[in-house]
Design a protein around this motif. Structure first.
Motif, PDB file in Angstrom:
ATOM      1  N   LEU A 168     -36.952  37.501 -64.507  1.00  0.00           N
ATOM      2  CA  LEU A 168     -35.935  37.053 -63.555  1.00  0.00           C
ATOM      3  C   LEU A 168     -34.808  38.082 -63.482  1.00  0.00           C
ATOM      4  CD1 LEU A 168     -35.798  33.293 -64.645  1.00  0.00           C
ATOM      5  CD2 LEU A 168     -36.915  34.221 -62.600  1.00  0.00           C
ATOM      6  N   PRO A 169     -35.073  39.242 -62.861  1.00  0.00           N
ATOM      7  CA  PRO A 169     -34.076  40.317 -62.806  1.00  0.00           C
ATOM      8  C   PRO A 169     -33.195  40.229 -61.556  1.00  0.00           C
ATOM      9  CG  PRO A 169     -36.214  41.127 -62.072  1.00  0.00           C
ATOM     10  CD  PRO A 169     -36.394  39.672 -62.375  1.00  0.00           C
ATOM     11  N   PRO A 170     -31.934  39.884 -61.685  1.00  0.00           N
ATOM     12  CA  PRO A 170     -31.078  39.692 -60.509  1.00  0.00           C
ATOM     13  C   PRO A 170     -30.967  40.902 -59.592  1.00  0.00           C
ATOM     14  CG  PRO A 170     -30.032  38.776 -62.448  1.00  0.00           C
ATOM     15  CD  PRO A 170     -31.238  39.528 -62.929  1.00  0.00           C
ATOM     16  N   LEU A 171     -31.055  42.113 -60.154  1.00  0.00           N
ATOM     17  CA  LEU A 171     -30.895  43.300 -59.324  1.00  0.00           C
ATOM     18  C   LEU A 171     -32.209  43.813 -58.741  1.00  0.00           C
ATOM     19  CD1 LEU A 171     -28.198  45.306 -61.341  1.00  0.00           C
ATOM     20  CD2 LEU A 171     -27.901  44.049 -59.206  1.00  0.00           C
ATOM     21  N   GLU A 172     -33.298  43.083 -58.980  1.00  0.00           N
ATOM     22  CA  GLU A 172     -34.586  43.499 -58.423  1.00  0.00           C
ATOM     23  C   GLU A 172     -35.221  42.416 -57.555  1.00  0.00           C
ATOM     24  OE1 GLU A 172     -36.281  46.768 -61.565  1.00  0.00           O
ATOM     25  OE2 GLU A 172     -36.696  44.669 -62.035  1.00  0.00           O
ATOM     26  N   ASP A 173     -34.455  41.433 -57.153  1.00  0.00           N
ATOM     27  CA  ASP A 173     -34.980  40.304 -56.386  1.00  0.00           C
ATOM     28  C   ASP A 173     -33.843  39.789 -55.498  1.00  0.00           C
ATOM     29  OD1 ASP A 173     -35.468  37.462 -55.747  1.00  0.00           O
ATOM     30  OD2 ASP A 173     -37.180  37.604 -57.104  1.00  0.00           O
ATOM     31  N   SER A 174     -34.053  39.807 -54.187  1.00  0.00           N
ATOM     32  CA  SER A 174     -32.965  39.475 -53.262  1.00  0.00           C
ATOM     33  C   SER A 174     -32.448  38.054 -53.435  1.00  0.00           C
ATOM     34  CB  SER A 174     -33.422  39.689 -51.817  1.00  0.00           C
ATOM     35  OG  SER A 174     -34.543  38.866 -51.514  1.00  0.00           O
ATOM     36  N   ILE A 175     -33.331  37.110 -53.715  1.00  0.00           N
ATOM     37  CA  ILE A 175     -32.901  35.718 -53.892  1.00  0.00           C
ATOM     38  C   ILE A 175     -32.148  35.555 -55.209  1.00  0.00           C
ATOM     39  CG2 ILE A 175     -33.653  33.325 -54.109  1.00  0.00           C
ATOM     40  CD1 ILE A 175     -33.911  34.466 -51.294  1.00  0.00           C
ATOM     41  N   LEU A 176     -32.651  36.177 -56.258  1.00  0.00           N
ATOM     42  CA  LEU A 176     -31.950  36.117 -57.541  1.00  0.00           C
ATOM     43  C   LEU A 176     -30.578  36.770 -57.436  1.00  0.00           C
ATOM     44  CD1 LEU A 176     -34.783  36.988 -60.112  1.00  0.00           C
ATOM     45  CD2 LEU A 176     -34.088  34.739 -59.258  1.00  0.00           C
ATOM     46  N   ALA A 177     -30.492  37.874 -56.705  1.00  0.00           N
ATOM     47  CA  ALA A 177     -29.201  38.548 -56.527  1.00  0.00           C
ATOM     48  C   ALA A 177     -28.215  37.634 -55.808  1.00  0.00           C
ATOM     49  CB  ALA A 177     -29.404  39.840 -55.731  1.00  0.00           C
ATOM     50  N   LYS A 178     -28.700  36.930 -54.803  1.00  0.00           N
ATOM     51  CA  LYS A 178     -27.836  36.016 -54.055  1.00  0.00           C
ATOM     52  C   LYS A 178     -27.357  34.873 -54.938  1.00  0.00           C
ATOM     53  CE  LYS A 178     -27.719  33.316 -49.775  1.00  0.00           C
ATOM     54  NZ  LYS A 178     -28.492  32.880 -48.579  1.00  0.00           N
ATOM     55  N   ARG A 179     -28.250  34.284 -55.715  1.00  0.00           N
ATOM     56  CA  ARG A 179     -27.868  33.164 -56.587  1.00  0.00           C
ATOM     57  C   ARG A 179     -26.942  33.616 -57.704  1.00  0.00           C
ATOM     58  NH1 ARG A 179     -28.877  31.007 -52.445  1.00  0.00           N
ATOM     59  NH2 ARG A 179     -30.950  30.208 -51.956  1.00  0.00           N
ATOM     60  N   PHE A 180     -27.104  34.860 -58.158  1.00  0.00           N
ATOM     61  CA  PHE A 180     -26.208  35.386 -59.178  1.00  0.00           C
ATOM     62  C   PHE A 180     -24.795  35.516 -58.606  1.00  0.00           C
ATOM     63  CE2 PHE A 180     -24.562  38.347 -62.353  1.00  0.00           C
ATOM     64  CZ  PHE A 180     -25.173  37.900 -63.514  1.00  0.00           C
ATOM     65  N   SER A 181     -24.717  36.004 -57.371  1.00  0.00           N
ATOM     66  CA  SER A 181     -23.409  36.122 -56.711  1.00  0.00           C
ATOM     67  C   SER A 181     -22.742  34.766 -56.551  1.00  0.00           C
ATOM     68  CB  SER A 181     -23.569  36.768 -55.332  1.00  0.00           C
ATOM     69  OG  SER A 181     -23.837  38.146 -55.427  1.00  0.00           O
ATOM     70  N   GLU A 182     -23.562  33.746 -56.282  1.00  0.00           N
ATOM     71  CA  GLU A 182     -23.041  32.397 -56.064  1.00  0.00           C
ATOM     72  C   GLU A 182     -22.680  31.683 -57.356  1.00  0.00           C
ATOM     73  OE1 GLU A 182     -25.788  31.538 -52.079  1.00  0.00           O
ATOM     74  OE2 GLU A 182     -26.307  30.652 -54.013  1.00  0.00           O
ATOM     75  N   GLY A 183     -23.139  32.219 -58.484  1.00  0.00           N
ATOM     76  CA  GLY A 183     -22.896  31.569 -59.769  1.00  0.00           C
ATOM     77  C   GLY A 183     -23.952  30.550 -60.136  1.00  0.00           C
ATOM     78  N   GLU A 184     -25.007  30.414 -59.313  1.00  0.00           N
ATOM     79  CA  GLU A 184     -26.103  29.494 -59.642  1.00  0.00           C
ATOM     80  C   GLU A 184     -26.899  30.011 -60.834  1.00  0.00           C
ATOM     81  OE1 GLU A 184     -26.766  26.584 -58.312  1.00  0.00           O
ATOM     82  OE2 GLU A 184     -25.291  26.647 -56.698  1.00  0.00           O
ATOM     83  N   LEU A 185     -27.008  31.328 -60.939  1.00  0.00           N
ATOM     84  CA  LEU A 185     -27.623  31.970 -62.097  1.00  0.00           C
ATOM     85  C   LEU A 185     -26.528  32.671 -62.890  1.00  0.00           C
ATOM     86  CD1 LEU A 185     -30.912  33.676 -60.841  1.00  0.00           C
ATOM     87  CD2 LEU A 185     -30.708  31.649 -62.281  1.00  0.00           C
ATOM     88  N   THR A 186     -26.569  32.526 -64.189  1.00  0.00           N
ATOM     89  CA  THR A 186     -25.606  33.187 -65.064  1.00  0.00           C
ATOM     90  C   THR A 186     -26.357  33.846 -66.214  1.00  0.00           C
ATOM     91  OG1 THR A 186     -25.337  31.238 -66.481  1.00  0.00           O
ATOM     92  CG2 THR A 186     -23.864  31.424 -64.565  1.00  0.00           C
ATOM     93  N   ILE A 187     -25.681  34.691 -66.943  1.00  0.00           N
ATOM     94  CA  ILE A 187     -26.312  35.311 -68.103  1.00  0.00           C
ATOM     95  C   ILE A 187     -26.738  34.242 -69.101  1.00  0.00           C
ATOM     96  CG2 ILE A 187     -25.924  36.836 -70.084  1.00  0.00           C
ATOM     97  CD1 ILE A 187     -24.042  38.469 -68.298  1.00  0.00           C
ATOM     98  N   GLN A 188     -25.883  33.234 -69.292  1.00  0.00           N
ATOM     99  CA  GLN A 188     -26.217  32.171 -70.247  1.00  0.00           C
ATOM    100  C   GLN A 188     -27.466  31.398 -69.806  1.00  0.00           C
ATOM    101  OE1 GLN A 188     -23.217  32.804 -69.066  1.00  0.00           O
ATOM    102  NE2 GLN A 188     -21.735  32.895 -70.759  1.00  0.00           N
ATOM    103  N   LYS A 189     -27.566  31.093 -68.517  1.00  0.00           N
ATOM    104  CA  LYS A 189     -28.745  30.382 -68.023  1.00  0.00           C
ATOM    105  C   LYS A 189     -30.003  31.232 -68.185  1.00  0.00           C
ATOM    106  CE  LYS A 189     -27.034  27.074 -64.574  1.00  0.00           C
ATOM    107  NZ  LYS A 189     -27.097  26.687 -63.139  1.00  0.00           N
TER     108      LYS A 189
END
Length: 263
Positions: A168-189
Motif C-alpha cells: 500500500l504505497p501512497p506515492l505509487e498509487d493515485s487512489i492511495l495518494a488521494k486518501r493520504f492527502s485526505e487523512g483517510e490513510l495515515t502512517i499509523q493505519k
C-alpha cells in the motif's frame, strides 16, 4: 535491522542517515529503505539482496491491473476473495510455466505474489479496495480486506518468495495518494495493516521538518512488529527539502504520485 542488537539504536542511526540523504540528494530517498526480518531474494527494491554466488532469479509482479479486469465486484465480500483466488491462481500458474520454460539457464526461486500497484487508477490497488469495501480505503474492514488479500498471496499454487502480502504505497498509487492527502490513510493505519500482511510501509511521504527521533520511532515500530510476529517488513520514507506538514510533494516522475505531507 539486526535482532541481536538494540533496535532503538539502529533506528536512530537509520534516521540520521535518512535526514542526511534529504539534504544531499532527496530523490535518492526513493532508492533507500530500512528492513527487518527480510529474507534473501525478495524481488522488490529496496528490500532485495542476495548473498550467494550462483545466478538465480525471482520475479516481482504487479497484479492490480489484472484484478481490476477479472474481479466480480457484485459478489459478497467473502465471495469476491474466493473468486479472486481461483482466477489469480490459474493466471499465475500459467505465467510461471511460461517463464520457467524460457529460463532454464538460471535457478528459479519463485514469484513474490504481493499485490503491488502502479500510479494510474486502472492499476490502483486502492481502487480495488474501494470497489470491495463500497467505501474509502482506510475505513472499517480495510484490515480484514488486507488479511484476505494476503491469504490469497500466500496460498497460490506457485513457487513463492519474498513478501507475498499487500503493498500500500501512497506515492505509487493515485487512489492511495488521494486518501493520504485526505487523512483517510495515515502512517499509523498503514503500520496497523502491516500486522496482517508482510510488506510494511512503502513510499511514505514525510516533510524535511520531521525530527530524527520521529523517523527513528517509525523505523522502530516497524522493526518491533517484524520481530514480534516473525514477518518480513520494510520502510521506505520519501521527502523533499525545505518542506513542512501540509505541503504537497513535488516529485517529478512517471512512477510517483504527489500527495500532502502529513508530518
Amino acid at each position: 535491522f539486526l535482532p541481536e542488537e538494540s533496535l532503538s539504536k539502529q533506528a536512530l542511526i537509520a534516521a540520521q542517515l535518512f535526514t542526511k540523504i534529504i539534504e544531499l540528494d532527496y530523490k535518492s530517498t526513493f532508492r533507500i529503505g530500512v528492513q527487518a526480518n527480510c529474507p534473501e531474494l525478495i524481488p522488490f527494491y529496496p528490500a532485495s539482496y542476495y548473498k550467494g554466488t550462483q545466478p538465480k532469479y525471482a520475479l516481482g509482479i504487479q497484479t492490480p491491473t489484472t484484478i481490476n479486469q477479472i474481479a466480480n465486484f457484485n459478489l459478497s465480500f467473502d465471495e469476491i476473495f474466493d473468486d479472486l483466488f481461483d482466477k489469480i491462481n490459474v493466471k499465475l500458474m500459467e505465467f510461471e510455466n511460461k517463464i520457467t520454460e524460457k529460463n532454464e539457464k538460471y535457478e528459479y526461486e519463485g514469484i513474490d505474489s504481493s499485490f503491488a500497484p502502479m500510479v494510474e487508477e486502472k492499476d490502483s490497488i486502492g481502487a480495488i479496495y474501494e470497489k470491495i469495501l463500497k467505501d474509502k480505503i482506510g475505513s472499517y474492514k480495510t484490515l480484514t480486506a488486507t488479511a484476505k488479500f494476503t491469504e490469497i498471496a500466500k496460498n497460490l499454487n506457485i513457487k513463492k518468495t519474498g513478501f507475498c502480502g499487500m503493498m500500500l504505497p501512497p506515492l505509487e498509487d493515485s487512489i492511495l495518494a488521494k486518501r493520504f492527502s485526505e487523512g483517510e490513510l495515515t502512517i499509523q493505519k498503514l503500520l496497523y495493516y502491516s500486522s496482517v500482511c508482510a510488506c510494511g510501509l512503502d513510499t511514505i511521504p514525510v516533510s524535511s521538518k520531521v525530527s530524527k527521533q520521529n523517523i527513528a520511532d517509525i523505523y522502530l515500530d516497524m522493526a518491533t512488529l517484524a520481530y514480534k510476529h516473525n514477518k518480513p517488513l520494510s520502510v521506505r520514507l520519501m521527502s523533499i527539502p525545505n518542506s513542512k506538514p501540509g505541503d504537497m510533494t513535488t516529485f517529478d516522475s512517471p512512477y510517483i504520485c504527489n500527495t500532502k505531507l502529513i508530518i
